[in-house]
Design a protein around this motif. Structure first.
Motif, PDB file in Angstrom:
ATOM      1  N   LYS A  16      -5.518 -24.681  15.881  1.00 14.42           N
ATOM      2  CA  LYS A  16      -6.334 -23.909  14.939  1.00 14.42           C
ATOM      3  C   LYS A  16      -7.489 -23.225  15.646  1.00 14.42           C
ATOM      4  O   LYS A  16      -7.803 -22.060  15.367  1.00 14.42           O
ATOM      5  N   TYR A  63      -7.934 -18.947  16.273  1.00 14.45           N
ATOM      6  CA  TYR A  63      -8.986 -18.315  15.488  1.00 14.45           C
ATOM      7  C   TYR A  63      -9.531 -17.099  16.237  1.00 14.45           C
ATOM      8  O   TYR A  63      -9.568 -17.065  17.474  1.00 14.45           O
ATOM      9  N   ILE A  78     -15.743 -22.034  15.776  1.00 12.50           N
ATOM     10  CA  ILE A  78     -14.972 -22.756  14.771  1.00 12.50           C
ATOM     11  C   ILE A  78     -14.793 -24.199  15.217  1.00 12.50           C
ATOM     12  O   ILE A  78     -14.656 -24.490  16.410  1.00 12.50           O
ATOM     13  N   TYR A 100     -12.872 -25.840   9.627  1.00 11.85           N
ATOM     14  CA  TYR A 100     -11.546 -25.838   9.018  1.00 11.85           C
ATOM     15  C   TYR A 100     -11.068 -27.280   8.905  1.00 11.85           C
ATOM     16  O   TYR A 100     -10.971 -27.992   9.904  1.00 11.85           O
TER      17      TYR A 100
END
Length: 223
Positions: A130, A134, A140, A195
């Motif tokens: 993830k 991104y 993140i 996230y």
């Protein structure tokens, strides 16, 4: 652009709650990370699952009980494992994690606690992927969710495992000493994107702190 990944596994705790439980039950005192699950110690399952991801190295941070853990770690046959020690050994989790980050080489860090043997390789890999995918990997943090999944507006209740760029950790960890959750709350307050990854099963959310946690995992563990 391909980003290199280091795993940071913290294994430096005092084992206080487990020892209190063991004393109350009149059981032999044993470090929770060396308790047996299907023929292997807890820490072995955690490390094997971490090492089955794309990480290029795994930095294991030791503190309390380091001699006991070192006896086991010295026999793990994986050249990606590196051991660092907290000096002094009695530091907060955030400082253990920072010690691991400072001694790692990867641009991204997968951060896990050694007492999380049920987190799957798939979950660890998704946390890494993830961040890699991104648009701005330096802003993140991907974390195993304990409630809402997807993009989050709160860090309440969150902790390890998570993955993020090392720059985030190098910015925030030196500023705060203590547990991880208050630091995560500070990150999200300052607009770091969070996230939340949904767990594959409820057992992934169990840290082994007490005998009940260990027994729950022992009775339900799947390779």
């Amino acid at each position: 652009m391909t980003l290199s990944v280091s795993a940071i596994v913290t294994a430096a705790g005092k084992n206080r709650r487990m020892q209190k439980d063991q004393n109350a039950r009149e059981l032999p005192r044993k470090n929770k990370l060396l308790l047996d699950i299907q023929g292997k110690p807890v820490i072995a399952h955690t490390l094997e699952r971490v090492l089955n991801t794309s990480v290029e190295e795994c930095v294991v941070v030791l503190g309390h009980f380091k001699s006991e853990l070192m006896d086991f770690l010295d026999n793990m046959d994986d050249g990606r494992i590196r051991i660092v020690e907290n000096i002094p050994e009695d530091v907060h989790l955030s400082q253990s994690l920072l010690n691991g980050v400072k001694n790692s080489k990867g641009e991204l860090c997968l951060c896990a606690a050694a007492d999380q043997p049920t987190v799957t390789t798939s979950t660890f890999s998704h946390l890494i992927d993830k961040v890699k995918s991104y648009k701005n990997p330096e802003n993140i943090l991907s974390v195993l969710s304990r409630g809402q999944s997807g993009y989050l507006d709160t860090a309440e209740g969150l902790g390890m495992p998570f993955s993020c760029h090392r720059n985030i950790l190098e910015k925030y960890l030196p500023q705060y000493s203590g547990n991880i959750n208050p630091i995560l709350r500070e990150m999200i307050k300052n607009n770091v994107v969070f996230y939340g990854l949904e767990c594959e099963n409820e057992l992934e959310l169990v840290n082994i702190n007490k005998m009940n946690d260990y027994e729950l995992i022992l009775n339900n563990f799947k390779e």
